[in-house]
Design a protein around this motif. Structure first.
Motif, mmCIF file in Angstrom:
data_model
loop_
_atom_site.group_PDB
_atom_site.id
_atom_site.type_symbol
_atom_site.label_atom_id
_atom_site.label_comp_id
_atom_site.label_asym_id
_atom_site.label_seq_id
_atom_site.Cartn_x
_atom_site.Cartn_y
_atom_site.Cartn_z
ATOM 1 N N PRO A 69 -17.405 -25.869 -27.058
ATOM 2 C CA PRO A 69 -16.468 -26.070 -28.162
ATOM 3 C C PRO A 69 -16.294 -27.555 -28.466
ATOM 4 O O PRO A 69 -16.633 -28.423 -27.651
ATOM 5 C CB PRO A 69 -15.158 -25.460 -27.631
ATOM 6 N N GLU A 70 -15.744 -27.855 -29.625
ATOM 7 C CA GLU A 70 -15.630 -29.249 -30.065
ATOM 8 C C GLU A 70 -14.753 -30.093 -29.153
ATOM 9 O O GLU A 70 -14.884 -31.317 -29.124
ATOM 10 C CB GLU A 70 -15.098 -29.295 -31.500
ATOM 11 N N GLU A 71 -13.849 -29.451 -28.401
ATOM 12 C CA GLU A 71 -13.000 -30.253 -27.512
ATOM 13 C C GLU A 71 -13.761 -30.801 -26.324
ATOM 14 O O GLU A 71 -13.278 -31.674 -25.612
ATOM 15 C CB GLU A 71 -11.799 -29.446 -27.024
ATOM 16 N N GLY A 72 -14.968 -30.312 -26.049
ATOM 17 C CA GLY A 72 -15.814 -30.874 -25.013
ATOM 18 C C GLY A 72 -15.575 -30.305 -23.631
ATOM 19 O O GLY A 72 -14.986 -29.241 -23.463
ATOM 20 N N LEU A 73 -16.043 -31.064 -22.619
ATOM 21 C CA LEU A 73 -15.965 -30.639 -21.227
ATOM 22 C C LEU A 73 -15.437 -31.781 -20.363
ATOM 23 O O LEU A 73 -15.599 -32.955 -20.692
ATOM 24 C CB LEU A 73 -17.351 -30.239 -20.697
ATOM 25 N N ARG A 74 -14.859 -31.395 -19.238
ATOM 26 C CA ARG A 74 -14.455 -32.401 -18.264
ATOM 27 C C ARG A 74 -15.698 -33.020 -17.636
ATOM 28 O O ARG A 74 -16.727 -32.356 -17.461
ATOM 29 C CB ARG A 74 -13.582 -31.774 -17.187
ATOM 30 N N LEU A 82 -25.024 -30.098 -14.478
ATOM 31 C CA LEU A 82 -26.298 -30.826 -14.497
ATOM 32 C C LEU A 82 -26.772 -31.211 -13.103
ATOM 33 O O LEU A 82 -27.884 -31.718 -12.949
ATOM 34 C CB LEU A 82 -26.183 -32.074 -15.369
ATOM 35 N N GLY A 83 -25.919 -30.993 -12.098
ATOM 36 C CA GLY A 83 -26.310 -31.321 -10.733
ATOM 37 C C GLY A 83 -26.488 -32.807 -10.499
ATOM 38 O O GLY A 83 -27.443 -33.225 -9.838
ATOM 39 N N ARG A 84 -25.580 -33.619 -11.026
ATOM 40 C CA ARG A 84 -25.695 -35.068 -10.901
ATOM 41 C C ARG A 84 -24.478 -35.659 -10.217
ATOM 42 O O ARG A 84 -23.367 -35.134 -10.354
ATOM 43 C CB ARG A 84 -25.823 -35.707 -12.290
ATOM 44 N N PRO A 85 -24.659 -36.771 -9.524
ATOM 45 C CA PRO A 85 -23.498 -37.483 -8.978
ATOM 46 C C PRO A 85 -22.623 -37.992 -10.120
ATOM 47 O O PRO A 85 -23.122 -38.400 -11.175
ATOM 48 C CB PRO A 85 -24.125 -38.644 -8.200
ATOM 49 N N LYS A 86 -21.336 -37.981 -9.915
ATOM 50 C CA LYS A 86 -20.414 -38.380 -10.978
ATOM 51 C C LYS A 86 -20.592 -39.850 -11.362
ATOM 52 O O LYS A 86 -20.432 -40.217 -12.531
ATOM 53 C CB LYS A 86 -18.973 -38.128 -10.544
ATOM 54 N N THR A 87 -20.951 -40.694 -10.394
ATOM 55 C CA THR A 87 -21.146 -42.115 -10.710
ATOM 56 C C THR A 87 -22.326 -42.305 -11.665
ATOM 57 O O THR A 87 -22.249 -43.111 -12.599
ATOM 58 C CB THR A 87 -21.391 -42.917 -9.428
ATOM 59 N N ARG A 88 -23.397 -41.556 -11.442
ATOM 60 C CA ARG A 88 -24.559 -41.662 -12.332
ATOM 61 C C ARG A 88 -24.228 -41.124 -13.718
ATOM 62 O O ARG A 88 -24.616 -41.704 -14.736
ATOM 63 C CB ARG A 88 -25.728 -40.886 -11.722
ATOM 64 N N LEU A 89 -23.499 -40.010 -13.758
ATOM 65 C CA LEU A 89 -23.127 -39.426 -15.040
ATOM 66 C C LEU A 89 -22.210 -40.365 -15.812
ATOM 67 O O LEU A 89 -22.310 -40.475 -17.040
ATOM 68 C CB LEU A 89 -22.452 -38.071 -14.817
#
Length: 203
Positions: A69-74, A82-89
């Motif tokens: 939705p247009e409100e997006g995601l956390r 996506l299986g990524r570290p939060k720092t990289r994202l």
């Protein structure tokens, strides 16, 4: 067409679906799938840089947000999907924000939460380049997926029976429980002739 042939020679070849017999069919299918994904990613890199000026990893963020939705995601949810570290994202989202493709805002009621969403500019770019990107993916898959590889990947997917067992909470490989035959547990009713013979015998 010349450009397509030139790029196709650079793509990795998919492993044989038949293999040597050492790996089971499911693992061979998984290797074919990984090779196909790698081929698509390799072909997309140059197209994404030219048409959207983003990396492949940044493009995956855009695609994920485009389905929301247009409100997006956390941010935590994006990192999880996506299986990524939060720092990289965080770095990738910062690049996308600098390019005007996403917005970031605090989550209401959560001081630490950050929500990311597509901008109108990003939606327009995805719409304008969707045909080119679709053709790029299709060409890459056509180069690495043949009849053997297609068969191996189909063997990797669970059938309807496995999906039904998973939904019911039954472990894979478990045979369905036999349903008792109600008729077998019932005592057949005595026929009139049987009753007569039983009465005579008692006499």
């Amino acid at each position: 067409m010349a450009e397509t042939e030139e790029h196709s020679t650079d793509l990795p070849q998919c492993p044989s679906a038949r293999g040597t017999g050492l790996l089971p069919q499911e693992l061979r299918g998984w290797m074919v799938m990984l090779a196909a994904v790698g081929a698509v990613e390799q072909r997309l890199r140059s197209v994404l840089k030219e048409r959207l000026d983003v990396s492949h990893d940044e493009f995956l963020v855009l695609c994920l947000l485009a389905e929301q939705p247009e409100e997006g995601l956390r941010m935590t949810r994006v990192a999880e999907l996506l299986g990524r570290p939060k720092t990289r994202l965080t770095y990738q989202v910062a690049c996308l924000q600098h390019a005007g493709l996403v917005t970031r805002r605090p989550v209401c009621g959560d001081k630490r939460g950050v929500e990311v969403a597509l901008t109108d500019k990003a939606r327009l770019l995805l719409h304008e380049t969707s045909d080119t990107l679709t053709e790029t993916v299709a060409e890459a898959l056509a180069h690495v997926i043949g009849p053997e590889q297609r068969e191996a990947m189909q063997g990797l997917l669970p059938g309807p029976d496995a999906a039904a067992r998973t939904a019911a909470g039954t472990p894979a490989g478990t045979a369905p429980e036999a349903v008792p035959d109600a008729a077998a547990d019932e005592t057949p009713e005595a026929l009139p002739g049987d009753a007569v013979r039983a009465a005579r015998a008692s006499d």
